[in-house]
Write an enzyme that holds these catalytic residues in place. Structure first.
Site, PDB file in Angstrom:
ATOM      1  N   SER A 104       0.930  -1.330  -0.179  1.00  8.58           N
ATOM      2  CA  SER A 104       0.150   0.047   0.053  1.00  8.58           C
ATOM      3  C   SER A 104       0.788   1.210  -0.094  1.00  8.58           C
ATOM      4  O   SER A 104       1.506   1.452  -0.878  1.00  8.58           O
ATOM      5  CB  SER A 104      -1.061  -0.088   1.297  1.00  8.58           C
ATOM      6  N   ASP A 144      -0.278  -4.486  -3.901  1.00 12.08           N
ATOM      7  CA  ASP A 144      -1.409  -3.883  -4.412  1.00 12.08           C
ATOM      8  C   ASP A 144      -1.460  -2.478  -4.524  1.00 12.08           C
ATOM      9  O   ASP A 144      -2.135  -1.598  -3.643  1.00 12.08           O
ATOM     10  CB  ASP A 144      -2.578  -4.257  -3.376  1.00 12.08           C
ATOM     11  N   HIS A 155      -7.852  -5.077  -0.920  1.00 11.62           N
ATOM     12  CA  HIS A 155      -6.992  -4.454  -0.569  1.00 11.62           C
ATOM     13  C   HIS A 155      -6.158  -5.256   0.701  1.00 11.62           C
ATOM     14  O   HIS A 155      -4.910  -4.948   0.592  1.00 11.62           O
ATOM     15  CB  HIS A 155      -6.787  -3.079  -0.376  1.00 11.62           C
TER      16      HIS A 155
END
Length: 341
Positions: A120, A144, A294
């Site tokens: 992230s 991601d 996520h």
């Protein structure tokens, strides 16, 4: 007590974070349980740097880091980005500054061929570090995220901030309350019904600070609970800086080393635009898709660790290719190799 707390919170909003071009980041070092490499130490030539997501810390995935270290026979540094964990509270918080902090970490620890793992927020920091300082990076696993601005995720950031500020400004939970963490979770629930997200954010909530830790904007001695992040001062930074990307700075940058992208199929973070940007900046890429949102590290912990281990073990003895600065039109696109789990 409540009026005093409101006054303190109002005062803290006025306190600005000090400006520091680089900070020395706090870290933990995880070494393999067993290895064929003799005299393995902090200066091993190709260590792994694991970077957390927004409001995470070096403590977020300790067991995963230990597993990765042992499976790859490689030391793993888990680091606290500025304004997180036990690292200094300072501005600015843009990606160029965060990448400069990583470079300072590598320089101060004499690390010159690191393998990056970023999730992230940490994924974007890892990507920019590879693009700006390719001489420091051998390879990377990006979990991601994509090298583009992402205004669509600002709503998530705002919800996180609202929930955390509710704990600080409205819940009135004292540090000596035996049920302080459960009460904080209950206060956050109306903004964040997802229990996993609350658990991860609450991992940064303390009723006393770590030993020898201080903040220029948080009064840990006021008898209240506090997040280790300077939440009041980070509100704008979390919404604006974290969802942004230095497009102009990176428009001609390409990292030629091997990069594995782990994508959540139910996540909004890697769009078609993001996929195209990945092809442009990281032509030597491969994708691995997971049936996840996520929150890959929590939803698919075994799978993502195995992907990291396999990737680094496969590329362990490869020489990193020279990284160059090229325009988008000057280099061929490499079709991402996709695998699905």
């Amino acid at each position: 007590m409540f009026a005093t707390k409101i006054l303190r919170n109002a005062q803290s909003i006025k306190n600005e974070l000090p400006h520091r071009e680089v900070v020395k980041m706090a870290y933990d070092l995880h070494k393999p349980r067993s290895t064929a490499i003799r005299n393995l130490n902090e200066n091993h030539e190709e260590p792994i740097l694991f970077m957390h997501g927004i409001f995470g810390s070096k403590k977020s995935y300790v067991q995963d880091s230990k597993l990765i270290s042992s499976a790859t026979h490689t030391p793993v540094y888990t680091i606290d980005l500025r304004n997180h964990g036990e690292s200094a509270h300072a501005q600015p918080f843009d990606y160029a500054t965060l990448a400069a902090d990583v470079k300072e970490f590598c320089d101060s620890h004499k690390l010159d061929k690191v393998k990056l793992v970023g999730y992230s927020l940490g994924a974007k920091v890892s990507m920019l570090t590879a693009l700006q300082y390719p001489e420091l990076v051998k390879s990377a696993v990006i979990i991601d995220n994509a090298p583009i601005p992402q205004p669509q995720i600002q709503l998530f950031m705002k919800q996180y901030i609202k929930a955390m500020k509710t704990v600080l400004n409205e819940a009135n939970i004292s540090a000596d309350d035996k049920d302080w963490k459960n009460k904080a979770s209950a206060a956050m629930k109306r903004f964040l019904p997802n229990g996993v997200i609350r658990k991860n954010l609450l991992a940064n909530l303390v009723n006393k600070p770590p030993k020898d830790f201080d903040s220029p904007v948080i009064d840990f001695g006021d008898g209240q609970i506090h997040f280790l992040n300077p939440i009041e001062q980070m509100e704008e930074m979390a919404v604006e800086d974290v969802t942004d990307w230095p497009t102009e700075l990176t428009k001609d940058l390409v990292f030629e080393g091997p990069v594995k992208f782990i994508r959540g199929l139910k996540s909004p973070f890697i769009t078609d635009e993001g996929y195209e940007a990945i092809q442009k900046h990281f032509p030597n890429n491969e994708f691995h898709d997971l049936n996840s949102s996520h929150d890959i590290l929590d939803q698919r912990p075994t799978e993502y660790v195995k992907i990291i281990n396999d990737f680094f073990n496969i590329h362990r003895y490869e020489s990193a290719p020279d990284s160059t600065i090229l325009g988008h039109k000057d280099h061929p696109q490499t079709q991402a190799r996709r695998s699905h789990l």
